[in-house]
Scaffold this active site. Structure first.
Site, PDB file in Angstrom:
ATOM      1  N   ASN A  81      10.525  46.140  55.588  1.00 31.93           N
ATOM      2  CA  ASN A  81      11.380  47.029  56.374  1.00 31.93           C
ATOM      3  C   ASN A  81      12.830  47.066  55.902  1.00 31.93           C
ATOM      4  O   ASN A  81      13.517  48.068  56.112  1.00 31.93           O
ATOM      5  CB  ASN A  81      11.362  46.605  57.844  1.00 31.93           C
ATOM      6  N   TYR A 131      11.589  42.676  64.197  1.00 33.59           N
ATOM      7  CA  TYR A 131      11.117  43.997  63.785  1.00 33.59           C
ATOM      8  C   TYR A 131      12.250  45.021  63.855  1.00 33.59           C
ATOM      9  O   TYR A 131      12.553  45.713  62.874  1.00 33.59           O
ATOM     10  CB  TYR A 131       9.948  44.445  64.653  1.00 33.59           C
ATOM     11  N   LYS A 135      14.143  46.863  60.682  1.00 30.98           N
ATOM     12  CA  LYS A 135      14.124  48.324  60.594  1.00 30.98           C
ATOM     13  C   LYS A 135      15.547  48.878  60.564  1.00 30.98           C
ATOM     14  O   LYS A 135      15.845  49.841  59.839  1.00 30.98           O
ATOM     15  CB  LYS A 135      13.348  48.919  61.769  1.00 30.98           C
TER      16      LYS A 135
END
Length: 307
Positions: A81, A131, A135
């Site tokens: 990511n 996460y 991102k």
């Protein structure tokens, strides 16, 4: 127009590639780890030099990056990511600096917001976990790359083909296994959080528009349903569609929550900027999405095991 789609066999990438193939005048190339890829590449490990050489061979007019780790572990999240988009941007600057880059980000980059608040693209970014943080790092790499690039910050995708690691996909799989048994218990855990669900087909249409619309675009655009829905409503509506007659267990320890959204009780995106820049807005209702999800789940081969 020559378009390269990274992650073309994934959930979002598959729908985006499908809609791009339907356009006239498009030559589509798939990139990723799939054996059918025109460009075999893993952004988690690729070097800038190798990727730049490969991109030069394809000479794309646009690149759509649909790759992403789904919060399985921090190292993988960081590699895919954060590192992946940075390497891609560096390679594009060398090999195809005029190509448009459309990168799929996530509403998880915003983190928690006040109940009833619709976050805009200028809202603070306070991701609640690895996460969302990784991102966000990918978004920063793309937005600061100097390329003709746009990040689509996608809400919670739902609809046909939702993967079992997503809550809608996992719920559909468990409902299929439960059938109409009145004694069945669906253990999912606490379901009071609100999410902005958006049909995967609407996400794909936004990506196609972002890829093909002429002229510069904003650096970041929210792509969501534009309203917050209790996860409980999604689950119960899907259960009704499936004809489920058992009990849904919402006790806190009944199921594993999503690591992508832990600690975020409310998420809703303001989608006015996408409407203005792309002429886009959602076409599918949540009921449409869940009906299509259930139909796609019922068409899959029967599995003996499930997550």
């Amino acid at each position: 127009m020559r378009i390269l789609v990274l992650g073309f066999t994934g959930y979002l990438g598959g729908h985006i590639a499908g809609q791009l193939r339907a356009l006239g005048g498009v030559r589509l190339f798939g990139a990723g780890r799939a054996p059918t890829a025109d460009l075999p590449i893993d952004l988690a490990t690729a070097t800038t030099e190798h990727l730049a050489d490969a991109l030069a061979d394809f000479s794309p007019d646009a690149v759509v990056n649909c790759t992403g780790a789904l919060g399985t572990d921090p190292v993988t999240d960081a590699e895919v990511n954060a590192r992946g988009p940075a390497v891609l941007c560096a390679a594009l600057r060398r090999a195809a600096p005029a190509a448009r880059l459309v990168h799929l980000g996530s509403a998880a980059e915003y983190g928690a917001s006040g109940h009833g608040v619709r976050v805009t693209e200028s809202s603070p970014t306070r991701p609640a976990g690895t996460y969302g943080a990784t991102k966000l790092a990918g978004t920063v790499a793309v937005a600061s790359s100097g390329l003709d690039a746009v990040v689509l910050r996608v809400g919670n995708p739902v609809g046909p083909g939702a993967p079992p690691m997503s809550l809608p996909g996992r719920t559909a799989l468990r409902l299929r296994r439960a059938g109409t048994d009145p004694d069945a218990v669906l253990r999912l855990g606490e379901l009071s959080a609100y999410r902005d669900f958006v049909d995967v087909r609407d996400v794909a249409r936004a990506a196609v528009l972002a890829t093909t619309v002429p002229g510069p675009l904003p650096r970041v655009l929210n792509i969501g349903g534009g309203r917050a829905v209790p996860i409980r409503d999604l689950v119960r509506t899907l259960a009704d569609v499936a004809g489920f007659r058992g009990r849904i267990d919402e006790t806190a320890d009944a199921g594993a929550g999503s690591v992508r959204s832990a600690g975020v009780g409310w998420q809703c995106s303001d989608i006015a900027a996408a409407r203005e820049a792309l002429g886009w807005e959602p076409r599918f209702t949540l009921a449409d999405s869940l009906a299509a999800l259930w139909a796609s789940e019922c068409s899959r081969p029967r599995l003996e095991t499930m997550p």
